[in-house]
Design a protein around this motif. Structure first.
Motif, mmCIF file in Angstrom:
data_model
loop_
_atom_site.group_PDB
_atom_site.id
_atom_site.type_symbol
_atom_site.label_atom_id
_atom_site.label_comp_id
_atom_site.label_asym_id
_atom_site.label_seq_id
_atom_site.Cartn_x
_atom_site.Cartn_y
_atom_site.Cartn_z
ATOM 1 N N GLY A 160 0.783 -1.222 0.000
ATOM 2 C CA GLY A 160 0.000 0.000 0.000
ATOM 3 C C GLY A 160 0.816 1.273 0.000
ATOM 4 O O GLY A 160 0.306 2.347 -0.355
ATOM 5 N N ALA A 161 2.081 1.188 0.380
ATOM 6 C CA ALA A 161 2.899 2.394 0.563
ATOM 7 C C ALA A 161 2.979 3.302 -0.667
ATOM 8 O O ALA A 161 2.841 4.523 -0.536
ATOM 9 N N PRO A 162 3.192 2.772 -1.866
ATOM 10 C CA PRO A 162 3.307 3.683 -3.012
ATOM 11 C C PRO A 162 2.016 4.429 -3.347
ATOM 12 O O PRO A 162 2.045 5.406 -4.102
ATOM 13 N N ASP A 186 -5.324 -4.317 -9.667
ATOM 14 C CA ASP A 186 -4.505 -4.713 -8.533
ATOM 15 C C ASP A 186 -3.361 -3.732 -8.341
ATOM 16 O O ASP A 186 -2.884 -3.108 -9.299
ATOM 17 N N ALA A 187 -2.918 -3.602 -7.098
ATOM 18 C CA ALA A 187 -1.747 -2.787 -6.806
ATOM 19 C C ALA A 187 -0.496 -3.508 -7.301
ATOM 20 O O ALA A 187 -0.479 -4.729 -7.428
ATOM 21 N N GLN A 210 -4.085 -12.496 -0.756
ATOM 22 C CA GLN A 210 -3.705 -11.588 -1.832
ATOM 23 C C GLN A 210 -4.888 -10.729 -2.268
ATOM 24 O O GLN A 210 -4.748 -9.511 -2.451
ATOM 25 N N ARG A 211 -6.058 -11.327 -2.448
ATOM 26 C CA ARG A 211 -7.222 -10.560 -2.882
ATOM 27 C C ARG A 211 -7.570 -9.478 -1.866
ATOM 28 O O ARG A 211 -7.921 -8.353 -2.239
ATOM 29 N N ALA A 246 -7.821 -3.801 -0.246
ATOM 30 C CA ALA A 246 -7.549 -2.760 0.756
ATOM 31 C C ALA A 246 -6.876 -1.554 0.119
ATOM 32 O O ALA A 246 -7.211 -0.401 0.423
ATOM 33 N N VAL A 247 -5.937 -1.795 -0.773
ATOM 34 C CA VAL A 247 -5.237 -0.695 -1.437
ATOM 35 C C VAL A 247 -6.189 0.056 -2.369
ATOM 36 O O VAL A 247 -6.114 1.288 -2.486
ATOM 37 N N ARG A 248 -7.099 -0.675 -3.012
ATOM 38 C CA ARG A 248 -8.022 -0.030 -3.946
ATOM 39 C C ARG A 248 -8.936 0.992 -3.269
ATOM 40 O O ARG A 248 -9.487 1.869 -3.935
#
Length: 322
Positions: free
Chosen positions: A22-24, A35-36, A256-257, A262-264
């Protein structure tokens, strides 16, 4: 079948993987359906670099390794020392609330003619910050809370006490402590019983807040993850992660999903993915986390994924963590 220790290790490695994934994208908009990219570099670090979320969790683990009784002032002193060590050696990504508390604790230690602040100075500074900013309840305690859980899988009441105590070293708002109690108990249940129960820790909270937290959790379960942004508030961060998990089938590939989902959501992506990864890692164990992710993650204190797993093993494998 993953063992309890494997699942405890999974909580910490999962936290770090979510953090690095998530950092970037931190403080950016939602990512839509894609996807991230795990190989995307962060502004101040290479791909796979973890942030303050994992670094502060590592600090808690190092403190627990020194003295596992984190409910005691001496145990909290050990964590306070490692927080200060991290801030001095690295400190990148430190949250505003944590930064202000740490500065105030150092100033207070100087006034008391101490070489360095201990837990008493941290707690006094956190209490003063809360007095001046009574509505501030950031997610900076929740992001690191899994490190408390893996060292106390044997006793839910003790885990609740330890979780709140470590939260209050920097975050004195009651909701910050509540969120740590809830997430830690969910991690404990996942590691010990191999199941997800987002409501498991409600009874460990003060009675007057049971109804409110049940409502917040029900909202998370019933609404899509995209609802919960911005998510820098400890409640909305927990809701975001809970919604991701509630809307992701409990089956192969959920880890993974869940992290990609979460990032989305957007906004505080590293923290939401970190706490999501901690709970899903505890549910599935470190063996279900992609090996190339583990090989890539790294951060303070000059540690990689294997070193992080070894540290978690030491804490989870102690007699007090079984």
């Amino acid at each position: 079948m993953a063992t309890r220790t494997d699942r405890a290790i999974g909580a910490i490695v999962g936290l770090a993987c979510g953090d690095a994934l998530g950092a970037p994208y931190e403080f950016g908009p939602g990512q839509g359906a894609g996807d991230a990219d795990f190989h995307a570099p962060r502004g101040w670090g290479e791909a796979g670099t973890w942030t303050d979320d994992t670094a502060m969790a590592v600090a808690v683990l190092l403190g627990a390794l020194e003295l596992p009784e984190l409910e005691t002032p001496i145990g909290q002193d050990a964590v306070a020392r490692t927080f200060l060590r991290w801030a001095t050696e690295d400190g990148r990504g430190i949250g505003n609330l944590t930064f202000n508390v740490l500065l105030a604790a150092q100033k207070l230690a100087k006034e008391r003619h101490l070489d360095a602040p201990g837990s008493a100075e941290f707690r006094a500074s956190a209490a003063e910050f809360h007095r001046r900013s009574p509505d501030a309840a950031g997610n900076g305690a929740l992001m690191r809370s899994a490190a408390v859980a893996v060292g106390c899988l044997h006793d839910r009441t003790l885990l609740a006490a330890r979780g709140r105590a470590i939260a209050e070293l920097t975050h004195m708002h009651p909701l910050a402590g509540d969120s740590c109690v809830l997430w830690n108990e969910a991690i404990r249940v996942a590691a010990v019983e191999e199941r997800i129960d987002l409501y498991a820790g409600v009874d460990l909270l003060p009675t007057e807040r049971h109804e409110q937290w049940r409502a917040w959790l029900s909202e998370a379960v019933s609404r899509p993850p995209s609802t919960f942004t911005p998510n820098g508030w400890t409640v909305s961060a927990l809701q975001a992660a809970a919604s991701v998990i509630a809307h992701s089938p409990e089956e192969e590939g959920q880890f993974q999903r869940g992290l990609h989902a979460a990032v989305r959501i957007g906004n505080d992506t590293d923290t939401v993915a970190a706490i999501t990864g901690a709970l899903l890692g505890a549910r599935w164990g470190v063996g279900r986390i992609p090996k190339d992710w583990i090989e890539l993650i790294h951060g303070w204190p000059s540690m990689g994924g294997e070193g992080l797993a070894a540290l978690a093993t030491s804490v989870a494998g102690s007699p007090r963590g079984r």
